[in-house]
Design an enzyme around this catalytic site. Sequence first.
Site, mmCIF file in Angstrom:
data_model
loop_
_atom_site.group_PDB
_atom_site.id
_atom_site.type_symbol
_atom_site.label_atom_id
_atom_site.label_comp_id
_atom_site.label_asym_id
_atom_site.label_seq_id
_atom_site.Cartn_x
_atom_site.Cartn_y
_atom_site.Cartn_z
ATOM 1 N N MET A 1 -11.490 -5.874 5.767
ATOM 2 C CA MET A 1 -10.714 -4.859 6.477
ATOM 3 C C MET A 1 -10.413 -5.336 7.896
ATOM 4 O O MET A 1 -11.305 -5.767 8.624
ATOM 5 C CB MET A 1 -11.490 -3.532 6.557
ATOM 6 C CG MET A 1 -11.629 -2.773 5.250
ATOM 7 S SD MET A 1 -10.067 -2.411 4.423
ATOM 8 C CE MET A 1 -9.256 -1.335 5.612
ATOM 9 N N SER B 1 2.705 0.080 6.400
ATOM 10 C CA SER B 1 3.771 0.348 7.376
ATOM 11 C C SER B 1 4.813 -0.754 7.406
ATOM 12 O O SER B 1 6.021 -0.467 7.444
ATOM 13 C CB SER B 1 3.178 0.505 8.777
ATOM 14 O OG SER B 1 2.080 1.380 8.725
ATOM 15 N N ASP C 1 -4.807 3.333 -2.080
ATOM 16 C CA ASP C 1 -5.916 3.667 -1.185
ATOM 17 C C ASP C 1 -6.538 4.997 -1.580
ATOM 18 O O ASP C 1 -5.935 6.053 -1.406
ATOM 19 C CB ASP C 1 -5.399 3.722 0.262
ATOM 20 C CG ASP C 1 -5.115 2.331 0.797
ATOM 21 O OD1 ASP C 1 -6.034 1.502 0.783
ATOM 22 O OD2 ASP C 1 -3.972 2.071 1.206
ATOM 23 N N GLY D 1 -0.986 2.369 9.627
ATOM 24 C CA GLY D 1 -0.350 2.347 10.949
ATOM 25 C C GLY D 1 -1.259 2.028 12.123
ATOM 26 O O GLY D 1 -0.904 2.326 13.263
ATOM 27 N N MET E 1 -9.310 7.720 -0.958
ATOM 28 C CA MET E 1 -10.184 8.185 0.133
ATOM 29 C C MET E 1 -10.762 9.547 -0.215
ATOM 30 O O MET E 1 -10.044 10.407 -0.740
ATOM 31 C CB MET E 1 -9.388 8.279 1.437
ATOM 32 C CG MET E 1 -8.687 6.979 1.810
ATOM 33 S SD MET E 1 -7.920 7.111 3.421
ATOM 34 C CE MET E 1 -6.984 5.580 3.466
ATOM 35 N N SER F 1 0.851 -1.193 0.000
ATOM 36 C CA SER F 1 0.000 0.000 0.000
ATOM 37 C C SER F 1 0.882 1.237 0.000
ATOM 38 O O SER F 1 1.617 1.497 0.962
ATOM 39 C CB SER F 1 -0.907 0.008 1.235
ATOM 40 O OG SER F 1 -1.350 1.321 1.472
ATOM 41 N N GLY G 1 -9.106 4.363 6.687
ATOM 42 C CA GLY G 1 -8.821 5.796 6.802
ATOM 43 C C GLY G 1 -7.341 6.105 6.932
ATOM 44 O O GLY G 1 -6.872 7.092 6.388
ATOM 45 N N PHE G 2 -6.627 5.251 7.655
ATOM 46 C CA PHE G 2 -5.223 5.574 7.922
ATOM 47 C C PHE G 2 -4.354 4.315 7.966
ATOM 48 O O PHE G 2 -4.834 3.249 8.369
ATOM 49 C CB PHE G 2 -5.105 6.312 9.273
ATOM 50 C CG PHE G 2 -5.884 7.592 9.292
ATOM 51 C CD1 PHE G 2 -5.313 8.772 8.826
ATOM 52 C CD2 PHE G 2 -7.212 7.615 9.726
ATOM 53 C CE1 PHE G 2 -6.049 9.954 8.805
ATOM 54 C CE2 PHE G 2 -7.953 8.789 9.711
ATOM 55 C CZ PHE G 2 -7.371 9.970 9.250
ATOM 56 N N MET H 1 -12.283 3.805 -1.071
ATOM 57 C CA MET H 1 -13.002 4.084 0.178
ATOM 58 C C MET H 1 -13.743 5.396 -0.035
ATOM 59 O O MET H 1 -13.380 6.446 0.496
ATOM 60 C CB MET H 1 -11.996 4.172 1.338
ATOM 61 C CG MET H 1 -11.430 2.815 1.716
ATOM 62 S SD MET H 1 -9.872 2.945 2.614
ATOM 63 C CE MET H 1 -8.743 3.033 1.238
ATOM 64 N N HIS I 1 -8.238 0.462 -4.094
ATOM 65 C CA HIS I 1 -9.167 0.263 -2.978
ATOM 66 C C HIS I 1 -9.953 1.557 -2.783
ATOM 67 O O HIS I 1 -9.440 2.526 -2.226
ATOM 68 C CB HIS I 1 -8.338 -0.119 -1.732
ATOM 69 C CG HIS I 1 -9.138 -0.278 -0.485
ATOM 70 N ND1 HIS I 1 -8.549 -0.351 0.766
ATOM 71 C CD2 HIS I 1 -10.472 -0.403 -0.268
ATOM 72 C CE1 HIS I 1 -9.486 -0.496 1.683
ATOM 73 N NE2 HIS I 1 -10.664 -0.515 1.081
ATOM 74 N N ASP J 1 -6.546 -6.379 4.902
ATOM 75 C CA ASP J 1 -5.939 -5.048 4.828
ATOM 76 C C ASP J 1 -6.024 -4.338 6.171
ATOM 77 O O ASP J 1 -7.120 -4.070 6.661
ATOM 78 C CB ASP J 1 -6.685 -4.246 3.739
ATOM 79 C CG ASP J 1 -6.111 -2.854 3.501
ATOM 80 O OD1 ASP J 1 -5.038 -2.535 4.052
ATOM 81 O OD2 ASP J 1 -6.747 -2.090 2.747
ATOM 82 N N GLY J 2 -4.851 -4.038 6.728
ATOM 83 C CA GLY J 2 -4.788 -3.236 7.944
ATOM 84 C C GLY J 2 -4.069 -3.949 9.077
ATOM 85 O O GLY J 2 -4.438 -5.057 9.452
ATOM 86 N N GLY J 3 -3.010 -3.306 9.573
ATOM 87 C CA GLY J 3 -2.311 -3.843 10.741
ATOM 88 C C GLY J 3 -1.530 -5.122 10.488
ATOM 89 O O GLY J 3 -1.294 -5.899 11.412
ATOM 90 N N HIS K 1 -1.088 -1.515 -4.085
ATOM 91 C CA HIS K 1 -2.387 -1.209 -3.493
ATOM 92 C C HIS K 1 -2.512 0.310 -3.367
ATOM 93 O O HIS K 1 -1.681 0.967 -2.743
ATOM 94 C CB HIS K 1 -2.443 -1.892 -2.126
ATOM 95 C CG HIS K 1 -3.734 -1.765 -1.397
ATOM 96 N ND1 HIS K 1 -4.777 -2.655 -1.562
ATOM 97 C CD2 HIS K 1 -4.156 -0.872 -0.470
ATOM 98 C CE1 HIS K 1 -5.781 -2.317 -0.764
ATOM 99 N NE2 HIS K 1 -5.440 -1.231 -0.096
HETATM 100 C C1 DX5 Z 1 -6.468 1.778 5.503
HETATM 101 C C2 DX5 Z 1 -5.953 1.324 4.160
HETATM 102 C C3 DX5 Z 1 -4.811 0.381 4.234
HETATM 103 C C4 DX5 Z 1 -3.570 0.953 4.908
HETATM 104 C C5 DX5 Z 1 -2.842 -0.192 5.561
HETATM 105 O O1 DX5 Z 1 -7.673 2.431 5.313
HETATM 106 O O2 DX5 Z 1 -6.991 0.670 3.443
HETATM 107 O O3 DX5 Z 1 -4.480 -0.142 2.941
HETATM 108 O O4 DX5 Z 1 -2.709 1.604 4.015
HETATM 109 O O5 DX5 Z 1 -1.822 0.330 6.346
HETATM 110 P P1 DX5 Z 1 -1.014 -0.571 7.402
HETATM 111 O O6 DX5 Z 1 -0.458 -1.752 6.671
HETATM 112 O O7 DX5 Z 1 0.012 0.359 7.933
HETATM 113 O O8 DX5 Z 1 -2.021 -0.982 8.451
HETATM 114 ZN ZN ZN Z 2 -6.392 -0.350 1.568
#
Ligand code: DX5
Ligand code: ZN
Length: 232
Positions: A141, A199, A37, A149, A39, A10, A146-147, A70, A68, A176-178, A35
Site C-alpha cells: 500500500m 483516480s 476494494d 484520491g 471495506m 480500481s 480507506g479512500f 480491507m 482487495h 496501490d494508492g496515489g 481491482h
Molecule cells: C485505497 C484503495 C485503492 C484506491 C486507490 O484504500 O485500496 O485501491 O482505490 O485510489 P487512487 O488510485 O485514487 O489512489
Molecule cells: Zn485497493
Amino acid sequence: MQPGIKIAASILGANPVRLEEEIKKIEQAGIDLIHIDVMDGHFVPNITMGPFIVEGIRRITNVPLDMHLMIENPERYITPFAAAARAGDLITFHIEAAKKPKEIISFITSAGLKAGVSLNPDTGTETVEDLLDELDMVLVMSVNPGFAGQRFIPKALPKIARLRGIAPEKMDIEVDGGITTETISQAVAHGANVIVAASAIFKATDPCSAIKALRQTAEQAVKKGDTQKAIS
Ligand code: DX5
Ligand code: ZN
C-alpha cells in the site's frame, strides 16, 4: 527481472450507478485486472462493496478480478468471495488483519483462486517474508487504505525493492494508492509490476488514454531499468 506490467483499474474511482458502462470502457481499453476494494468500516474507516457486487461484476466481464479485502477476520469471507468470483481471480487480504495467514492463503488457493497479501504503509516487509513461497502476489500500500484520491507515500518504495529482491522470480508485486504518470515510474523502477489506479483512470477525461499513458510510462521505466542493469 520483474514479470510483465499489468494495470489494475480500481472501480472505487468509477461512477457506482454506471458501473457496467465504466467497466465496458476500461475493458475496451485493454485493462488487465479489475481491482475491487472491499471495506468493512472496521479495518478501515469506510464501507464499500461485498460478494454481491463481485457476483454482478463477474457476470458482465471476463477480465480477471483483483479483490482487495480491507476487512477484519478475512478468513470468514473467503468462501463467499470465492463463490462470487471464478477460478484464477485473485483475493488479497491484509496481514494486519490476519491471525493465521497461512491458513487463509490455503483457503484461497484450495478454492482455485490466486492469493495475495497486503501491507499497510506502516507495516514492515518482515511480516510477510516467510509467506512469499505460498503467495501469487504481495500488495504494497502506498496510501493508508480507506479512500481513493490520496497522495502517494514514498516510504512504500524501499519495501517494494526489498520484496522484489527476495521474492520468487514470477511473483507479482502490486502497488496501490496515489498512482499517477509520475509516481508509476518510481514504483516500477523499484520492482512493482501490478499497478492499481482509481483516480488516474476514472477521473481522467478519457479513461482509455489514461490507461495507455500509465502502461506506456510503466513500460518505459522497465526498459530504463533493464538498460541501467546492462550498463552496470
Ligand atoms: C485505497 C484503495 C485503492 C484506491 C486507490 O484504500 O485500496 O485501491 O482505490 O485510489 P487512487 O488510485 O485514487 O489512489
Ligand atoms: Zn485497493
